[in-house]
Write a protein that holds these residues in place. Sequence first.
Motif, short mmCIF file in Angstrom:
data_model
loop_
_atom_site.label_atom_id
_atom_site.label_comp_id
_atom_site.label_asym_id
_atom_site.label_seq_id
_atom_site.Cartn_x
_atom_site.Cartn_y
_atom_site.Cartn_z
N GLY A 116 -48.04 51.56 13.28
CA GLY A 116 -46.78 52.24 12.96
C GLY A 116 -46.27 53.12 14.10
N VAL A 117 -46.54 52.72 15.32
CA VAL A 117 -46.07 53.50 16.48
C VAL A 117 -44.78 52.86 17.02
N VAL A 118 -43.73 53.67 17.13
CA VAL A 118 -42.46 53.17 17.65
C VAL A 118 -42.32 53.56 19.11
N VAL A 119 -42.26 52.58 19.99
CA VAL A 119 -42.02 52.84 21.42
C VAL A 119 -40.75 52.09 21.83
N THR A 120 -40.23 52.41 23.00
CA THR A 120 -39.03 51.72 23.48
C THR A 120 -39.42 50.63 24.48
N PRO A 121 -38.96 49.40 24.26
CA PRO A 121 -39.27 48.36 25.26
C PRO A 121 -38.53 48.65 26.55
N GLY A 122 -39.17 48.37 27.67
CA GLY A 122 -38.56 48.64 28.97
C GLY A 122 -37.26 47.91 29.18
N LEU A 123 -37.08 46.76 28.51
CA LEU A 123 -35.83 46.01 28.75
C LEU A 123 -34.61 46.71 28.15
N ALA A 124 -34.82 47.80 27.39
CA ALA A 124 -33.69 48.62 26.95
C ALA A 124 -32.99 49.25 28.16
N PHE A 125 -33.71 49.29 29.29
CA PHE A 125 -33.18 49.95 30.49
C PHE A 125 -32.89 48.93 31.59
N GLY A 126 -32.59 47.71 31.16
CA GLY A 126 -32.25 46.66 32.13
C GLY A 126 -33.36 45.65 32.29
N ASP A 127 -33.00 44.49 32.83
CA ASP A 127 -33.98 43.40 33.00
C ASP A 127 -35.17 43.83 33.84
N ALA A 128 -34.92 44.72 34.80
CA ALA A 128 -36.02 45.15 35.68
C ALA A 128 -37.03 46.01 34.93
N GLY A 129 -36.69 46.41 33.70
CA GLY A 129 -37.64 47.19 32.89
C GLY A 129 -38.60 46.32 32.10
N LYS A 130 -38.41 45.01 32.21
CA LYS A 130 -39.30 44.09 31.48
C LYS A 130 -40.75 44.31 31.88
N GLY A 131 -41.65 44.18 30.91
CA GLY A 131 -43.07 44.36 31.21
C GLY A 131 -43.51 45.81 31.14
N LYS A 132 -42.58 46.71 30.82
CA LYS A 132 -42.93 48.13 30.71
C LYS A 132 -42.51 48.63 29.32
N PHE A 133 -43.02 49.76 28.92
CA PHE A 133 -42.51 50.43 27.72
C PHE A 133 -42.53 51.94 27.93
N ARG A 134 -41.69 52.62 27.14
CA ARG A 134 -41.56 54.06 27.31
C ARG A 134 -42.05 54.78 26.07
N VAL A 135 -42.86 55.82 26.31
CA VAL A 135 -43.30 56.70 25.23
C VAL A 135 -42.65 58.06 25.47
N SER A 136 -41.97 58.61 24.45
CA SER A 136 -41.37 59.93 24.57
C SER A 136 -42.33 60.97 24.00
N LEU A 137 -42.39 62.11 24.67
CA LEU A 137 -43.32 63.17 24.23
C LEU A 137 -42.67 64.05 23.16
N VAL A 138 -42.08 63.40 22.16
CA VAL A 138 -41.30 64.15 21.17
C VAL A 138 -42.03 64.30 19.83
N GLN A 139 -43.35 64.21 19.90
CA GLN A 139 -44.18 64.46 18.71
C GLN A 139 -45.25 65.47 19.12
N THR A 140 -45.86 66.11 18.14
CA THR A 140 -46.93 67.07 18.45
C THR A 140 -48.09 66.35 19.14
N SER A 141 -48.95 67.13 19.80
CA SER A 141 -50.12 66.53 20.48
C SER A 141 -50.97 65.75 19.48
N GLU A 142 -51.08 66.29 18.27
CA GLU A 142 -51.88 65.62 17.25
C GLU A 142 -51.34 64.22 16.95
N LYS A 143 -50.01 64.15 16.77
CA LYS A 143 -49.39 62.86 16.49
C LYS A 143 -49.49 61.93 17.72
#
Length: 382
Positions: A342-369
């Motif tokens: 149940g972890v939601v991350v952003t696929p790198g291709l949201a930031f253009g084709d060159a972002g393929k193969g990557k994903f982004r994690v935002s630090l917008v949850q507590t350390s515990e989460k």
Amino acid sequence: MSHTLSSIPPYVFYELDARRAKYRAAGKTLIDVGIGSPDGPIPAVVVETMQRVAADRALSGYPHFQSHPEFAAAVTGYLATRFGVTIDPARELLALAGSKEGIAELVLAHTGPGDVVLVPEVYYPVYTRSTLLAGAEPVFVPFLPDGRLDLDAITADQARRARVMIINYPGNPTTVSVSLDELARYVAFAEAHDVLLLSDLAYSELSFDGYVVPSVLQVPGASRVAVETHTCSKSFNMAGVRVAFMAGNAAAIARLDAYRSNIGYGVSTMAQLAGATAFLHAAELVPPIVAEYRARRDCLVAALRTGGWEVTPPASTMYLWLDVPAGFGDWEWVDALMAGPGVVVTPGLAFGDAGKGKFRVSLVQTSEKLLQAADGILTVGR
Ligand SMILES: Cc1ncc(COP(=O)(O)O)c(C=O)c1O
């Protein structure tokens, strides 16, 4: 019917939203580290300002077209103390209802069919979408291995047709930092090719381990060719307030002002005065926000490393930009994380084709989460 609008490809973030909604509707508990919306509270002193302004009868009319004098004074002071940059607020500053729309308006005000906008190959989506809305052509500038832009890859024809060049350091989603010398290289390119340089400085305050983010306006003579956007969204947890500004080249600011005043009424007085309070108190408000992101970054990086992932802690921004594990397609990885832990991350291709193969994690949850998210990532990626 706007043909230009219809021709723009679908927004990957919509797709992500739809998938997230599907799992939520099915009763799944999600840890959302996909979106870059700060989870911290608006600082109390800013809330007090908004309450005061909301109750003030004298402030209920239309706002100033350009900048409220108190906002202009606070921003001018902030640029001087934080960066040693002096601006003339009457000519070189404009309040914005967020830097996203300010960037779009700047592009729309300066470009049209036949023009080129130079965009980093991995990019915050508004750079290309506003370019396409203007009927202009985005040309992607590749990154060198160290995250600097490869200006040599820009052809003479592209440079000739370029009206605007956008840079974003610290970068979303790349997390790449920049030095003042490097900014000077972009200013020199813009000057040599008569291009307006737009520096998107959304993460000016979110830096760690002694790294202090520079402004392009610190480069001597930069205001001959450059403008820069700053926002309260990330530095002060004020993404919902919608207040930002653009500063720099007077002619570009005048053009942006002309564009904005044809379609709107300036930025809400409440938002501007909230922004003024934030910038006036930046020295006290920023450190606790940065400390929280640093703790989260360290916690997540340590957890991923324990699981055998090679992760370099970024010196700036509120993200980790990670490799999709071998054997997974981009959406396959995103779906597996949602369906399983149940972890939601952003696929790198949201930031253009060159972002393929990557994903982004935002630090917008507590350390515990974030530790739970790391656990999910390690389990699925095994
Ligand atoms: C690089 C970058 N620029 C601009 C923005 C938009 O910020 P604002 O809330 O000021 O519109 C964001 C938001 O995530 C961003 O990451």
